[in-house]
Design a protein around this motif. Structure first.
Motif, PDB file in Angstrom:
ATOM      1  N   LEU A 262      13.785   7.919  11.099  1.00 49.72           N
ATOM      2  CA  LEU A 262      13.803   9.113  10.257  1.00 49.72           C
ATOM      3  C   LEU A 262      12.632  10.006  10.629  1.00 49.72           C
ATOM      4  O   LEU A 262      11.498   9.534  10.745  1.00 49.72           O
ATOM      5  N   GLU A 263      12.917  11.298  10.806  1.00 53.46           N
ATOM      6  CA  GLU A 263      11.889  12.318  11.015  1.00 53.46           C
ATOM      7  C   GLU A 263      12.161  13.441  10.033  1.00 53.46           C
ATOM      8  O   GLU A 263      13.164  14.150  10.150  1.00 53.46           O
ATOM      9  N   ALA A 264      11.284  13.598   9.031  1.00 54.15           N
ATOM     10  CA  ALA A 264      11.497  14.578   7.970  1.00 54.15           C
ATOM     11  C   ALA A 264      10.261  15.457   7.834  1.00 54.15           C
ATOM     12  O   ALA A 264       9.136  14.955   7.752  1.00 54.15           O
ATOM     13  N   ASP A 265      10.484  16.775   7.802  1.00 51.85           N
ATOM     14  CA  ASP A 265       9.398  17.743   7.634  1.00 51.85           C
ATOM     15  C   ASP A 265       9.956  18.908   6.833  1.00 51.85           C
ATOM     16  O   ASP A 265      10.549  19.839   7.375  1.00 51.85           O
ATOM     17  N   LEU A 266       9.768  18.846   5.513  1.00 56.70           N
ATOM     18  CA  LEU A 266      10.377  19.835   4.626  1.00 56.70           C
ATOM     19  C   LEU A 266       9.336  20.383   3.661  1.00 56.70           C
ATOM     20  O   LEU A 266       8.377  19.683   3.299  1.00 56.70           O
ATOM     21  N   PRO A 267       9.514  21.630   3.197  1.00 54.05           N
ATOM     22  CA  PRO A 267       8.624  22.165   2.159  1.00 54.05           C
ATOM     23  C   PRO A 267       8.887  21.494   0.820  1.00 54.05           C
ATOM     24  O   PRO A 267       9.860  20.765   0.643  1.00 54.05           O
ATOM     25  N   ASP A 268       8.026  21.805  -0.144  1.00 50.98           N
ATOM     26  CA  ASP A 268       8.124  21.149  -1.449  1.00 50.98           C
ATOM     27  C   ASP A 268       9.070  21.862  -2.405  1.00 50.98           C
ATOM     28  O   ASP A 268       9.395  21.318  -3.460  1.00 50.98           O
ATOM     29  N   ASP A 269       9.509  23.079  -2.072  1.00 51.35           N
ATOM     30  CA  ASP A 269      10.294  23.872  -3.021  1.00 51.35           C
ATOM     31  C   ASP A 269      11.788  23.853  -2.711  1.00 51.35           C
ATOM     32  O   ASP A 269      12.501  24.825  -2.994  1.00 51.35           O
ATOM     33  N   VAL A 270      12.293  22.775  -2.113  1.00 51.43           N
ATOM     34  CA  VAL A 270      13.729  22.665  -1.844  1.00 51.43           C
ATOM     35  C   VAL A 270      14.453  22.415  -3.167  1.00 51.43           C
ATOM     36  O   VAL A 270      14.073  21.528  -3.940  1.00 51.43           O
ATOM     37  N   SER A 271      15.509  23.169  -3.429  1.00 56.84           N
ATOM     38  CA  SER A 271      16.217  23.055  -4.704  1.00 56.84           C
ATOM     39  C   SER A 271      16.935  21.715  -4.816  1.00 56.84           C
ATOM     40  O   SER A 271      17.340  21.129  -3.802  1.00 56.84           O
ATOM     41  N   PRO A 272      17.108  21.202  -6.045  1.00 61.48           N
ATOM     42  CA  PRO A 272      17.794  19.907  -6.225  1.00 61.48           C
ATOM     43  C   PRO A 272      19.194  19.853  -5.628  1.00 61.48           C
ATOM     44  O   PRO A 272      19.556  18.846  -5.019  1.00 61.48           O
ATOM     45  N   PRO A 273      20.052  20.913  -5.766  1.00 54.58           N
ATOM     46  CA  PRO A 273      21.380  20.811  -5.129  1.00 54.58           C
ATOM     47  C   PRO A 273      21.306  20.640  -3.617  1.00 54.58           C
ATOM     48  O   PRO A 273      22.093  19.884  -3.033  1.00 54.58           O
ATOM     49  N   VAL A 274      20.362  21.334  -2.967  1.00 51.98           N
ATOM     50  CA  VAL A 274      20.220  21.195  -1.520  1.00 51.98           C
ATOM     51  C   VAL A 274      19.728  19.792  -1.169  1.00 51.98           C
ATOM     52  O   VAL A 274      20.187  19.182  -0.199  1.00 51.98           O
ATOM     53  N   GLN A 275      18.793  19.279  -1.949  1.00 50.62           N
ATOM     54  CA  GLN A 275      18.304  17.923  -1.703  1.00 50.62           C
ATOM     55  C   GLN A 275      19.440  16.903  -1.813  1.00 50.62           C
ATOM     56  O   GLN A 275      19.561  15.996  -0.976  1.00 50.62           O
ATOM     57  N   ARG A 276      20.287  17.062  -2.834  1.00 50.97           N
ATOM     58  CA  ARG A 276      21.405  16.130  -2.990  1.00 50.97           C
ATOM     59  C   ARG A 276      22.379  16.246  -1.822  1.00 50.97           C
ATOM     60  O   ARG A 276      22.908  15.237  -1.333  1.00 50.97           O
ATOM     61  N   ALA A 277      22.634  17.478  -1.372  1.00 50.63           N
ATOM     62  CA  ALA A 277      23.562  17.668  -0.256  1.00 50.63           C
ATOM     63  C   ALA A 277      23.024  17.023   1.020  1.00 50.63           C
ATOM     64  O   ALA A 277      23.780  16.391   1.775  1.00 50.63           O
ATOM     65  N   VAL A 278      21.731  17.180   1.281  1.00 55.22           N
ATOM     66  CA  VAL A 278      21.131  16.547   2.465  1.00 55.22           C
ATOM     67  C   VAL A 278      21.214  15.028   2.357  1.00 55.22           C
ATOM     68  O   VAL A 278      21.587  14.334   3.313  1.00 55.22           O
ATOM     69  N   TYR A 279      20.885  14.508   1.192  1.00 54.41           N
ATOM     70  CA  TYR A 279      20.923  13.046   0.989  1.00 54.41           C
ATOM     71  C   TYR A 279      22.335  12.504   1.206  1.00 54.41           C
ATOM     72  O   TYR A 279      22.528  11.505   1.903  1.00 54.41           O
ATOM     73  N   ARG A 280      23.340  13.189   0.618  1.00 59.20           N
ATOM     74  CA  ARG A 280      24.720  12.698   0.734  1.00 59.20           C
ATOM     75  C   ARG A 280      25.218  12.789   2.173  1.00 59.20           C
ATOM     76  O   ARG A 280      25.958  11.915   2.642  1.00 59.20           O
ATOM     77  N   THR A 281      24.801  13.833   2.885  1.00 58.61           N
ATOM     78  CA  THR A 281      25.225  13.965   4.279  1.00 58.61           C
ATOM     79  C   THR A 281      24.664  12.838   5.124  1.00 58.61           C
ATOM     80  O   THR A 281      25.380  12.218   5.917  1.00 58.61           O
ATOM     81  N   VAL A 282      23.383  12.566   4.982  1.00 59.06           N
ATOM     82  CA  VAL A 282      22.760  11.466   5.738  1.00 59.06           C
ATOM     83  C   VAL A 282      23.389  10.136   5.349  1.00 59.06           C
ATOM     84  O   VAL A 282      23.670   9.282   6.204  1.00 59.06           O
ATOM     85  N   GLN A 283      23.652   9.943   4.063  1.00 56.56           N
ATOM     86  CA  GLN A 283      24.245   8.688   3.591  1.00 56.56           C
ATOM     87  C   GLN A 283      25.625   8.470   4.205  1.00 56.56           C
ATOM     88  O   GLN A 283      25.931   7.378   4.717  1.00 56.56           O
ATOM     89  N   GLU A 284      26.469   9.510   4.197  1.00 55.91           N
ATOM     90  CA  GLU A 284      27.819   9.375   4.741  1.00 55.91           C
ATOM     91  C   GLU A 284      27.777   9.173   6.253  1.00 55.91           C
ATOM     92  O   GLU A 284      28.550   8.367   6.796  1.00 55.91           O
ATOM     93  N   ALA A 285      26.876   9.890   6.937  1.00 60.76           N
ATOM     94  CA  ALA A 285      26.789   9.760   8.394  1.00 60.76           C
ATOM     95  C   ALA A 285      26.351   8.357   8.790  1.00 60.76           C
ATOM     96  O   ALA A 285      26.898   7.755   9.730  1.00 60.76           O
ATOM     97  N   LEU A 286      25.364   7.791   8.096  1.00 58.42           N
ATOM     98  CA  LEU A 286      24.916   6.429   8.416  1.00 58.42           C
ATOM     99  C   LEU A 286      26.015   5.417   8.106  1.00 58.42           C
ATOM    100  O   LEU A 286      26.172   4.420   8.829  1.00 58.42           O
ATOM    101  N   THR A 287      26.779   5.644   7.041  1.00 57.66           N
ATOM    102  CA  THR A 287      27.894   4.753   6.739  1.00 57.66           C
ATOM    103  C   THR A 287      28.933   4.785   7.851  1.00 57.66           C
ATOM    104  O   THR A 287      29.474   3.746   8.257  1.00 57.66           O
TER     105      THR A 287
END
Length: 367
Positions: A262-287
């Motif tokens: 994992l390589e992550a470099d993100l600002p602190d003001d990412v909105s919760p919907p965007v955070q959830r979308a990123v998390y779900r995308t990574v989760q589905e891709a790894l699955t």
């Protein structure tokens, strides 16, 4: 009663003992070169699991220069059980057959009997093929065990998703019932209590109506909060509450069951919907990597660029054959719909080296 498998050290010691015994039986006091080659082969067997090809090559002189053959047979069995390169294994078998068949030093050509050579060659082929085929069988059995374990984990994951789907439907139904029925009735109680509070002149009745109205208002606030929680949990998160964030990506990658970075470099003001979308995308891709590319490595990268949040999940080609696993086939479709709702895009496709890549782009702030 199921027998417990032997410890690898016990197996290694048993193989080494067989090779040493064979070398001791075939020692020739007048053949220093043959004795040295057998000693080298026995010592090399200590490292057979770490460097199977090198160890096999070190045992070939013993097969050529002496009558001690067991070290070479053990080495080619180890090579067959660990390598996935068939050409190397075939070349090794041919080399072992040649070393065993050709006498050393070579006799004059006229003294070589064709019939004896054919018999020796046939015996050498059978002798080399037996441990090689046994090693391949052990490798196939090991791969099958790994695939059965992956299938079991996938079925358990599917069962968990099914359970979460049922829970989500029940929660959504309960939220509707609470909003449409219970909240409506409590609202009527509050309205009637307020009317009674205004119209009555009896102090005790006014105090009781005030208490009823206040309790009704508090109950409505609690009901609204509960309805909000129930509806929020209807989107099938892995953990029902709270919703996942980008900060949990490291735990997701570490627990994915595959070799992933994992390589992550993100600002602190990412909105919760965007955070959830990123998390779900990574989760589905790894699955998908675990299901469709067994044995592959994955690299996850998440970063911000020109006002967008980007995420890529790239995997190498599979190293083991893929078995058909159950799935809905709607994973990437659902991710694409989620990305479009947030004004972003998602792309997926094979890479140039037979791997696969999923790319997500989302605006940092919803347009």
């Amino acid at each position: 009663m199921k027998l417990r498998p032997l410890h690898p050290i016990v197996i290694d010691l048993a193989f080494l003992a067989v090779a040493v015994t064979d070398a001791a039986i075939n020692i020739d006091p007048t053949d220093l070169l043959g004795n040295a080659s057998m000693g080298l082969a026995c010592v090399a067997l200590i490292f057979r699991r770490r460097w199977p090809l090198i160890v096999f090559l070190l045992t070939l002189p013993a097969a050529l220069l002496s009558t001690g053959i067991f070290a070479s047979l053990i080495a080619i069995y180890t090579l067959a059980s660990l390598t996935r390169r068939r050409p190397i294994l075939i070349a090794g078998g041919v080399a072992l057959i040649a070393c065993y068949t050709l006498p050393w030093p070579p006799p004059p050509f006229t003294s070589v009997s064709g019939f004896d050579t054919i018999i020796t060659l046939g015996y050498a082929v059978a002798l080399a093929m037996a441990p090689a085929l046994l090693g391949q069988l052990v490798q196939a059995q090991r791969d099958l065990s790994l695939r059965l374990k992956e299938i079991s984990e996938a079925q358990e994951h599917q069962r968990l998703l099914t359970t979460q789907t049922v829970l989500a439907k029940e929660r959504a139904q309960l939220a509707r019932e609470m909003h449409d029925v219970v909240s409506h009735q409590v609202s009527l109680i509050a309205v009637r209590a307020g009317a009674l509070q205004v119209r009555t002149n009896d102090p005790e009745t006014k105090e009781a109506a005030t208490t009823i109205r206040q309790l009704s208002v508090n109950t409505l606030d609690e009901l609204r909060h509960m309805v909000t929680v129930l509806r929020a949990s209807g989107s099938l998160p892995t953990d029902l509450t709270p919703q996942p964030t980008i900060g949990e990506l490291a735990q997701l990658v570490a627990g994915s069951g595959i070799s992933a970075t994992l390589e992550a470099d993100l600002p602190d003001d990412v909105s919760p919907p965007v955070q959830r979308a990123v998390y779900r995308t990574v989760q589905e891709a790894l699955t998908n990597v675990r299901k469709h590319a067994p044995g592959a490595d994955a690299a996850v990268r998440v970063w911000a660029e020109n006002g967008d949040i980007r995420a890529t999940v790239t995997n190498t080609p599979p190293t083991r054959p893929m078995l058909a696993l159950p799935g809905s086939g709607h994973g990437l479709l659902g991710l694409r719909e989620r990305a479009e709702l947030l004004g972003g895009t998602i792309e997926s496709g094979p890479t140039g080296d037979d791997g696969y890549r999923v790319q997500l782009r989302l605006p940092q702030k919803k347009p």
